[in-house]
Design an enzyme around this catalytic site. Sequence first.
Site, PDB file in Angstrom:
ATOM      1  CD  GLU A 417      -2.561   1.126   2.552  1.00  0.00           C
ATOM      2  OE1 GLU A 417      -3.077   0.127   2.984  1.00  0.00           O
ATOM      3  OE2 GLU A 417      -2.735   2.420   3.208  1.00  0.00           O
ATOM      4  CD  GLU A 422      -3.621   7.126   5.176  1.00  0.00           C
ATOM      5  OE1 GLU A 422      -4.717   6.459   5.501  1.00  0.00           O
ATOM      6  OE2 GLU A 422      -2.507   6.712   5.877  1.00  0.00           O
TER       7      GLU A 422
END
Length: 531
Positions: A417, A422
């Site tokens: 990932e 974020e």
Amino acid sequence: MKTFKYFITGLLGLLLVTSCQDDTADVGDITAPSNVVITTEIVGTDANNPNGDGSGTVNFKVNADNALAYHFVYNGETTLAPQGEMTYDFAITGLQTYTVTVIAYGTGGNSTSKTVQLEVLALYEAPADLLDMLVGNTSKTWRIKSESAHFGLGPVGGGVFAEWFSAGAETKAGTGMYDDRYVFNADGTFTHITNGTVFGRENLINEIGGPGDGTADGADILNYSYGDYTEGWSLNAPGGIETLSLTGLGFMGYYTGGNHKYEIFARSASEMTLRTTDGNGEFDWWFVLTSDDGSEPTAFVSEFNNLSWSDEFDTDGAPDSAKWGYDIGAGGWGNNEVQTYTNESANAIVEGGFLKINAIKDGDMYTSARLKSQGLYDFTYGRVDVRAKLPASAGTWPAIWMLGANFETIGWPTSGEIDIMEQTGGDKNSILGTFHWLDSGTNTNASYGETATENTSTTDFHIYSLEWTTDKVIVLIDNVPYTTLANNADLPFNADFFLILNIAMGGTLGGDIDAAFTQDTMEIDYVRVYQ
């Protein structure tokens, strides 16, 4: 550039132990130590490797009756070992004989010494790029990278950077850490410029023998008076992990005692992430060092300039179905999220040249959208640019990220990932760049990430980027790198990935949702991939 070999280590064989001196007489309260016993541990010794694992690391421990202090003497250098323990990484390529002497001191300065002689076969040679990273042409000055997450602690043997505590940007200012400088000289010497004070752990910091006038702050000792000094440095790779060792009581960042070995968890040309275990065996301590001087960064130049895929969001209506699909369902598949993802226009729509992903409160529920290019556009290596403005509401967890295209076959985190951006629900002035993969040793999630400060992420558009090559994966904001992972064949970042855009609500990073929340939006101007 010259090629240097530093304290290269190898296989060991213990030949003999001899006593150089045996001053055991007692004169009143003036007592020389007696019964000096030295034990040695050749790291990695087993039935198949009687001389060790090839790292060349030997742990020494000495005990003596009536001893108050111990010194180890090797290659003309005398080093204090407060606990009677020392680790050496022997140095010269080929089969060599080395002599180490231990001096046990008693009252009145009386001493007893004992010597061990070791035959060492040196095998390890540090890779040229590692030497160049540390030293440069002659020497390079390093410092703790205070501008982002740079220091913290976690469990012994843990694989997650500062899992239990991570110090944010500049949070350790005024402790005696940020003004320290570290120089790895080409002759194998290590220079620590302290500017008068250092930072360390209570009790352990007393090992360096300073005046002890620091300030206690919980278990930390701030501004402990300690002058500049020089030790030696060496490289080896026990268990295949590149490890930087300092002789004597040399240290970086925060004094933790222990064996003064720093595993290199990640590295790039100007940055390295280090891990060391403290002398109490209580924590692993993590440090990020940089050789940048803290001045304004030069413009980052991408290796990729051919636009291979993009969405400019210039047609109003639903997102382009030839480029984007949806994940649909409740709970976000983990992380204790509370939203339900839909493919409704209320949650994802193109308007006025922008993709708008809307998180909405609907009664006692929350809805949102998660768009993905899975099966429509997967790619390996390149540059990703996403220009976006983030939601401002507490509890919103926006993300611009990627998953391995084989995710549905092999699962997460094996697929890998890449989190290009974020943002937590409780800190709207920072962004996170993180990588996840499977730690094959523990069969658990391994991750590495850093934080960048951006106070206008919810009011202004910024460009969130990824630079992805065979040897590095870099996350940037407005073309300034802030997270770098050294890529290699053992990591999953060498195969196709797909893009994901979403807002989650609550959960691990979203946290508590504002009770007054009704709706918030992540606006995306464009997504561009260059190869």
